[in-house]
Write a protein that holds these residues in place. Structure first.
Motif, PDB file in Angstrom:
ATOM      1  N   GLY A 272      -4.172  -4.427  -0.089  1.00  0.00           N
ATOM      2  CA  GLY A 272      -3.669  -3.054  -0.013  1.00  0.00           C
ATOM      3  C   GLY A 272      -3.870  -2.333  -1.330  1.00  0.00           C
ATOM      4  N   GLY A 273      -3.726  -1.001  -1.294  1.00  0.00           N
ATOM      5  CA  GLY A 273      -4.025  -0.168  -2.467  1.00  0.00           C
ATOM      6  C   GLY A 273      -3.295  -0.596  -3.728  1.00  0.00           C
ATOM      7  N   VAL A 274      -2.038  -1.028  -3.614  1.00  0.00           N
ATOM      8  CA  VAL A 274      -1.276  -1.390  -4.812  1.00  0.00           C
ATOM      9  C   VAL A 274      -1.783  -2.722  -5.401  1.00  0.00           C
ATOM     10  CG1 VAL A 274       1.054  -1.744  -5.750  1.00  0.00           C
ATOM     11  CG2 VAL A 274       0.690  -0.057  -3.963  1.00  0.00           C
TER      12      VAL A 274
ATOM     13  N   SER B 124       0.851  -1.197   0.000  1.00  0.00           N
ATOM     14  CA  SER B 124       0.000   0.000   0.000  1.00  0.00           C
ATOM     15  C   SER B 124       0.880   1.238   0.000  1.00  0.00           C
ATOM     16  CB  SER B 124      -0.885  -0.033   1.256  1.00  0.00           C
ATOM     17  OG  SER B 124      -0.085   0.208   2.389  1.00  0.00           O
ATOM     18  N   GLY B 125       0.288   2.384   0.398  1.00  0.00           N
ATOM     19  CA  GLY B 125       1.075   3.615   0.448  1.00  0.00           C
ATOM     20  C   GLY B 125       2.056   3.620   1.609  1.00  0.00           C
ATOM     21  N   GLY B 126       1.846   2.759   2.587  1.00  0.00           N
ATOM     22  CA  GLY B 126       2.715   2.766   3.761  1.00  0.00           C
ATOM     23  C   GLY B 126       3.419   1.442   4.027  1.00  0.00           C
TER      24      GLY B 126
ATOM     25  N   VAL C 105      -0.675   6.142 -13.016  1.00  0.00           N
ATOM     26  CA  VAL C 105       0.490   5.457 -13.607  1.00  0.00           C
ATOM     27  C   VAL C 105       0.034   4.123 -14.195  1.00  0.00           C
ATOM     28  CG1 VAL C 105       2.700   4.329 -13.094  1.00  0.00           C
ATOM     29  CG2 VAL C 105       2.198   6.589 -12.129  1.00  0.00           C
ATOM     30  N   ASP C 106      -0.811   3.425 -13.458  1.00  0.00           N
ATOM     31  CA  ASP C 106      -1.316   2.122 -13.901  1.00  0.00           C
ATOM     32  C   ASP C 106      -2.041   2.257 -15.245  1.00  0.00           C
ATOM     33  OD1 ASP C 106      -1.889  -0.576 -13.730  1.00  0.00           O
ATOM     34  OD2 ASP C 106      -3.605  -0.321 -12.390  1.00  0.00           O
ATOM     35  N   ARG C 107      -2.881   3.279 -15.342  1.00  0.00           N
ATOM     36  CA  ARG C 107      -3.666   3.476 -16.577  1.00  0.00           C
ATOM     37  C   ARG C 107      -2.743   3.837 -17.747  1.00  0.00           C
ATOM     38  NH1 ARG C 107      -5.667   8.086 -18.316  1.00  0.00           N
ATOM     39  NH2 ARG C 107      -5.482   9.139 -16.323  1.00  0.00           N
TER      40      ARG C 107
ATOM     41  N   ALA D 206      -4.572  -3.087  -6.285  1.00  0.00           N
ATOM     42  CA  ALA D 206      -5.508  -2.671  -7.339  1.00  0.00           C
ATOM     43  C   ALA D 206      -4.793  -2.617  -8.688  1.00  0.00           C
ATOM     44  CB  ALA D 206      -6.093  -1.292  -7.023  1.00  0.00           C
ATOM     45  N   ASN D 207      -3.478  -2.693  -8.666  1.00  0.00           N
ATOM     46  CA  ASN D 207      -2.695  -2.554  -9.900  1.00  0.00           C
ATOM     47  C   ASN D 207      -2.991  -3.694 -10.879  1.00  0.00           C
ATOM     48  OD1 ASN D 207       0.050  -3.068 -11.481  1.00  0.00           O
ATOM     49  ND2 ASN D 207      -0.092  -0.913 -10.910  1.00  0.00           N
ATOM     50  N   ARG D 208      -3.318  -3.288 -12.118  1.00  0.00           N
ATOM     51  CA  ARG D 208      -3.726  -4.301 -13.101  1.00  0.00           C
ATOM     52  C   ARG D 208      -2.635  -5.329 -13.368  1.00  0.00           C
ATOM     53  NH1 ARG D 208      -6.823  -0.107 -17.164  1.00  0.00           N
ATOM     54  NH2 ARG D 208      -6.539   1.442 -15.556  1.00  0.00           N
TER      55      ARG D 208
ATOM     56  N   PHE E  91       4.997   4.870  -6.408  1.00  0.00           N
ATOM     57  CA  PHE E  91       4.058   5.231  -7.481  1.00  0.00           C
ATOM     58  C   PHE E  91       3.658   6.703  -7.332  1.00  0.00           C
ATOM     59  CE2 PHE E  91       3.162   0.642  -8.154  1.00  0.00           C
ATOM     60  CZ  PHE E  91       3.113   0.623  -9.539  1.00  0.00           C
ATOM     61  N   ASP E  92       3.358   7.119  -6.094  1.00  0.00           N
ATOM     62  CA  ASP E  92       2.896   8.493  -5.857  1.00  0.00           C
ATOM     63  C   ASP E  92       4.000   9.504  -6.164  1.00  0.00           C
ATOM     64  OD1 ASP E  92       0.445   7.485  -5.067  1.00  0.00           O
ATOM     65  OD2 ASP E  92       0.922   7.507  -2.931  1.00  0.00           O
ATOM     66  N   LYS E  93       5.250   9.183  -5.783  1.00  0.00           N
ATOM     67  CA  LYS E  93       6.340  10.164  -5.967  1.00  0.00           C
ATOM     68  C   LYS E  93       6.735  10.289  -7.431  1.00  0.00           C
ATOM     69  CE  LYS E  93       7.976  10.232  -1.280  1.00  0.00           C
ATOM     70  NZ  LYS E  93       8.812   9.571  -0.279  1.00  0.00           N
TER      71      LYS E  93
ATOM     72  N   THR F 106      -8.107  -0.776  -1.701  1.00  0.00           N
ATOM     73  CA  THR F 106      -7.771   0.512  -1.061  1.00  0.00           C
ATOM     74  C   THR F 106      -8.531   0.598   0.271  1.00  0.00           C
ATOM     75  OG1 THR F 106      -9.405   1.440  -2.551  1.00  0.00           O
ATOM     76  CG2 THR F 106      -7.129   1.857  -3.108  1.00  0.00           C
ATOM     77  N   ASP F 107      -8.179   1.611   1.072  1.00  0.00           N
ATOM     78  CA  ASP F 107      -8.682   1.652   2.442  1.00  0.00           C
ATOM     79  C   ASP F 107     -10.213   1.637   2.504  1.00  0.00           C
ATOM     80  OD1 ASP F 107      -6.149   1.600   3.293  1.00  0.00           O
ATOM     81  OD2 ASP F 107      -6.005   3.730   3.765  1.00  0.00           O
ATOM     82  N   ASN F 108     -10.740   0.781   3.362  1.00  0.00           N
ATOM     83  CA  ASN F 108     -12.187   0.613   3.472  1.00  0.00           C
ATOM     84  C   ASN F 108     -12.508   0.055   4.857  1.00  0.00           C
ATOM     85  OD1 ASN F 108     -12.757  -2.547   3.310  1.00  0.00           O
ATOM     86  ND2 ASN F 108     -11.007  -2.082   2.016  1.00  0.00           N
TER      87      ASN F 108
ATOM     88  N   ALA G 142       5.857   0.517  -1.850  1.00  0.00           N
ATOM     89  CA  ALA G 142       5.630   0.518  -3.297  1.00  0.00           C
ATOM     90  C   ALA G 142       4.641   1.620  -3.705  1.00  0.00           C
ATOM     91  CB  ALA G 142       5.135  -0.848  -3.746  1.00  0.00           C
ATOM     92  N   GLY G 143       3.553   1.800  -2.925  1.00  0.00           N
ATOM     93  CA  GLY G 143       2.553   2.814  -3.276  1.00  0.00           C
ATOM     94  C   GLY G 143       3.137   4.223  -3.218  1.00  0.00           C
ATOM     95  N   GLU G 144       4.013   4.429  -2.240  1.00  0.00           N
ATOM     96  CA  GLU G 144       4.669   5.731  -2.081  1.00  0.00           C
ATOM     97  C   GLU G 144       5.507   6.061  -3.323  1.00  0.00           C
ATOM     98  OE1 GLU G 144       6.950   5.198   1.433  1.00  0.00           O
ATOM     99  OE2 GLU G 144       7.685   7.261   1.472  1.00  0.00           O
TER     100      GLU G 144
ATOM    101  N   GLY H 213      -0.821   8.721  -7.196  1.00  0.00           N
ATOM    102  CA  GLY H 213      -0.180   8.406  -8.466  1.00  0.00           C
ATOM    103  C   GLY H 213      -0.445   7.003  -8.989  1.00  0.00           C
ATOM    104  N   GLY H 214      -0.709   6.051  -8.077  1.00  0.00           N
ATOM    105  CA  GLY H 214      -0.831   4.652  -8.508  1.00  0.00           C
ATOM    106  C   GLY H 214      -1.838   4.450  -9.627  1.00  0.00           C
ATOM    107  N   PRO H 215      -3.083   4.916  -9.437  1.00  0.00           N
ATOM    108  CA  PRO H 215      -4.086   4.641 -10.472  1.00  0.00           C
ATOM    109  C   PRO H 215      -3.737   5.266 -11.830  1.00  0.00           C
ATOM    110  CG  PRO H 215      -5.140   5.328  -8.423  1.00  0.00           C
ATOM    111  CD  PRO H 215      -3.668   5.498  -8.228  1.00  0.00           C
TER     112      PRO H 215
HETATM  113  O1  KG4 Z   1      -4.226   0.804   1.053  1.00  0.00           O
HETATM  114  P1  KG4 Z   1      -4.283   2.233   0.618  1.00  0.00           P
HETATM  115  O2  KG4 Z   1      -5.594   2.787   0.167  1.00  0.00           O
HETATM  116  O3  KG4 Z   1      -3.771   3.179   1.757  1.00  0.00           O
HETATM  117  C1  KG4 Z   1      -2.708   2.866   2.588  1.00  0.00           C
HETATM  118  O4  KG4 Z   1      -2.922   2.109   3.575  1.00  0.00           O
HETATM  119  O5  KG4 Z   1      -1.579   3.327   2.257  1.00  0.00           O
HETATM  120  O6  KG4 Z   1      -3.175   2.402  -0.547  1.00  0.00           O
HETATM  121  C2  KG4 Z   1      -2.994   3.628  -1.198  1.00  0.00           C
HETATM  122  C3  KG4 Z   1      -1.838   3.465  -2.172  1.00  0.00           C
HETATM  123  C4  KG4 Z   1      -1.419   4.781  -2.829  1.00  0.00           C
HETATM  124  O7  KG4 Z   1      -0.016   4.908  -2.759  1.00  0.00           O
HETATM  125  C5  KG4 Z   1      -1.891   4.595  -4.268  1.00  0.00           C
HETATM  126  O8  KG4 Z   1      -1.117   5.311  -5.220  1.00  0.00           O
HETATM  127  C6  KG4 Z   1      -1.755   3.101  -4.451  1.00  0.00           C
HETATM  128  O9  KG4 Z   1      -2.195   2.556  -3.229  1.00  0.00           O
HETATM  129  N1  KG4 Z   1      -2.585   2.590  -5.560  1.00  0.00           N
HETATM  130  C7  KG4 Z   1      -2.080   1.987  -6.645  1.00  0.00           C
HETATM  131  C8  KG4 Z   1      -3.177   1.706  -7.501  1.00  0.00           C
HETATM  132  N2  KG4 Z   1      -4.321   2.137  -6.874  1.00  0.00           N
HETATM  133  C9  KG4 Z   1      -3.929   2.676  -5.671  1.00  0.00           C
HETATM  134  N3  KG4 Z   1      -0.808   1.692  -6.971  1.00  0.00           N
HETATM  135  C10 KG4 Z   1      -0.606   1.093  -8.164  1.00  0.00           C
HETATM  136  N4  KG4 Z   1      -1.600   0.803  -9.038  1.00  0.00           N
HETATM  137  C11 KG4 Z   1      -2.892   1.074  -8.752  1.00  0.00           C
HETATM  138  N5  KG4 Z   1      -3.869   0.787  -9.620  1.00  0.00           N
END
Ligand code: KG4
Ligand code: ZN
Length: 363
Positions: free
Chosen positions: A279-281, A139-141, A185-187, A283-285, A168-170, A311-313, A164-166, A181-183
């Motif tokens: 975790g959020g990442v 995820s982002g953390g 970049v993924d698209r 979601a990466n295709r 993508f965001d940076k 992603t967070d829910n 890894a999510g961080e 940034g993740g979504p």
């Molecule tokens: O789990 P999450 O919602 O929050 C945390 O607990 O951190 O994850 C958010 C992270 C963000 O860094 C976001 O850019 C990444 O997940 N993320 C993705 C995608 N969708 C969200 N990273 C890569 N590809 C995606 N499709």
């Protein structure tokens, strides 16, 4: 136990209601992306203030649907996360549980991610988490594999630097592609050539951490390459040139390959009955495709949660709360305090933190 769940650890306000078997009856998520996007990251004070406004409205919404009539449990994220945001959720949940005379259970945010691959959004009960399940939480953390062992999530590796999510965001921020940034970049990566640029994987010499991740070198290399190609920032982020698409595709391919690299060794060592990602990442295709492909190739069952549970829910927090409640791990609403930082550090059982995850029941 019919469960009301509350998640406010970062920038999503989320409220869910679960049936006694972990059936997701409602999972409302109010995103704050538009509020934080101009700052290219989450502004903690703005996040907390927004949770104060939105959280009661979401709880009232599920109450109006009649979903809280048989309420038996309140679950809330205790940490890790932004302390101001967590305070809003924990204070609200404590007061709500106390006032209604309903038991409260506080949950670690990562426990939520860990149970999410075994849930669904079809209204069906959640699956029991098999002993020995191996789950990548990314995820982002966080970026770690966890083994579900005797009711605990045991971390098997970690990232030495950025999650890894961080990264993508940076990278997205450097190119002017906004936040998160993740979504995006993924698209964009879908239209690029993943072999256009090569990035060498990090070499971690420490034998104790041979399976650890490291992403900050990749982040710097991608941003340096973008600067050399005059793509940081992109002159027109709505219409990135092919070189930018190729760079993003190569970057995404490297992150996914590195995330999946420890799998074979971990599977040889632990023989998991199922491998999952959360975790959020998750979601990466490409990560979803590659993990599914790996599962087919090796004949290993794979679980990847539906997108809304990556992603967070709050739904995942509700399920982790139910499992904790089944273990008798209740929380006193009068003394509940959130924590900002992860409560474990390091790999495996050698963790130096206060505790690994507390035991969850394997019901
Ligand atoms: O789990 P999450 O919602 O929050 C945390 O607990 O951190 O994850 C958010 C992270 C963000 O860094 C976001 O850019 C990444 O997940 N993320 C993705 C995608 N969708 C969200 N990273 C890569 N590809 C995606 N499709
Ligand atoms: Zn999360």
């Amino acid at each position: 136990m019919t469960t009301l769940a509350i998640e406010t650890s970062c920038d999503e306000t989320s409220v869910a209601v679960l049936g006694p078997g972990g059936e997701v009856l409602a999972n409302l998520v109010s995103s704050q992306v538009a509020i934080h996007a101009p700052y290219l990251g989450v502004v903690p004070e703005l996040a907390a203030r927004h949770h104060v406004e939105v959280l009661p409205r979401l709880v009232h919404a599920v109450e109006r649907q009649g979903l809280l009539a048989d309420l038996e449990l309140v679950a809330v994220t205790q940490g890790p996360g932004l302390i101001g945001s967590l305070l809003v959720g924990t204070c609200y949940a404590s007061a709500f549980a106390y006032a209604r005379g309903v038991p409260l259970v506080a949950v670690d945010h990562l426990e939520g991610h860990l149970v999410s691959p075994f849930m669904n959004l079809n209204g069906e009960p959640a699956e029991a988490i098999p002993e020995g399940a191996l789950t990548l939480v990314v995820s982002g953390g966080h970026s770690s594999y966890f083994l579900f062992s005797r009711g605990r999530g045991v971390p098997l590796n970690r990232t030495r630097d950025d999650a890894a999510g961080e990264v993508f965001d940076k990278v997205a921020a450097a190119l002017g592609l906004g936040y998160p940034g993740g979504p995006v970049v993924d698209r964009l990566a879908e239209a690029g050539d993943p072999e256009a640029f090569r990035f060498s994987p990090p070499r971690i010499k420490d034998p104790q951490g041979e399976l650890d991740f490291s992403f900050s070198g990749l982040k710097s290399a991608v941003i340096r390459q973008a600067q050399e190609l005059q793509l940081a920032p992109l002159p027109d982020p709505q219409n990135p040139p092919q070189a930018a698409l190729d760079l993003l595709a190569s970057f995404r391919a490297a992150v996914v390959a590195w995330l999946l690299a420890p799998l074979d060794v971990l599977c040889q060592r632990h023989r998991p009955p199922v491998v999952a990602a959360a975790g959020g990442v998750a979601a990466n295709r490409l990560l979803r495709q590659e993990l599914a492909r790996w599962g087919e190739k090796t004949g290993t069952p794979v679980r990847i949660p539906p997108l809304a549970l990556t992603t967070d829910n709050a739904a995942m927090i509700g399920r982790a709360g139910q499992l904790r409640a089944a273990s008798g791990l209740w929380t006193d609403p009068v003394t509940l305090e959130p924590y900002a930082r992860v409560s474990w550090k390091g790999s495996g059982e050698r963790g130096t933190g206060k505790r690994l995850f507390p035991p969850l029941a394997t019901v």
